[in-house]
Motif scaffolding. Sequence first.
Motif, PDB file in Angstrom:
ATOM      1  N   ASP A 177      36.223  40.758  32.254  1.00  0.00           N
ATOM      2  CA  ASP A 177      37.824  41.530  32.533  1.00  0.00           C
ATOM      3  C   ASP A 177      37.127  43.052  31.553  1.00  0.00           C
ATOM      4  N   ILE A 192      45.318  33.374  39.862  1.00  0.00           N
ATOM      5  CA  ILE A 192      44.444  33.828  39.775  1.00  0.00           C
ATOM      6  C   ILE A 192      43.469  33.877  41.311  1.00  0.00           C
ATOM      7  N   VAL A 216      45.872  40.520  37.924  1.00  0.00           N
ATOM      8  CA  VAL A 216      46.115  39.283  37.708  1.00  0.00           C
ATOM      9  C   VAL A 216      47.163  39.481  36.835  1.00  0.00           C
ATOM     10  N   LEU A 231      49.840  37.494  34.697  1.00  0.00           N
ATOM     11  CA  LEU A 231      49.701  35.554  34.020  1.00  0.00           C
ATOM     12  C   LEU A 231      51.002  35.581  32.825  1.00  0.00           C
ATOM     13  N   TRP A 281      41.034  42.167  36.362  1.00  0.00           N
ATOM     14  CA  TRP A 281      39.328  40.915  36.856  1.00  0.00           C
ATOM     15  C   TRP A 281      38.185  41.719  37.754  1.00  0.00           C
TER      16      TRP A 281
END
Length: 161
Positions: A98, A127, A142, A144, A151
């Motif tokens: 990350d 993901i 991603v 979330l 990433w």
Amino acid sequence: MTPSGPPITPAGMARLRARYDHLLGKERPEIVEIVSWAAGNGDRSENGDYLYGRKRMREIDRELAYLARRMKALRVIDPARQEERSKVLFGAMVILADEDDQHMTITIVGDDEQDAAAGRIGWSAPIARALRGASVGDLRTVRLPAGEKEWEVLKINYPDP
């Protein structure tokens, strides 16, 4: 197994089959025996063994029906036979980093075998969807619940055939 159903690894299918076989061959016959014994003891309305046994038998029958439907619908894909090994596809073990250079290793598996604590991420998880088709060096964002996270794909591995 349908060719267009949700994917699962051979190991995941084996676990579903083992659960089905255990319920059908061991647990259900034991419960049937208890219910039969309890039914022979007279008044069923106050017989805890009988009432619990019947309830447990319904639960087992529901799970057996679910497992049978699920195994029929799933499509077994062996990650070791993956030809395109330079991209993140089903069965890939991916090492990610990350923005803070925190590394994470995940394996993309079927939704029926996911276990986030063990690093097995379901095929339809956010993901996994974001990583599909990525190559080493690609950056993927991603979404979330806590917000967006980016990433970088550091390494992609597949099991040896």
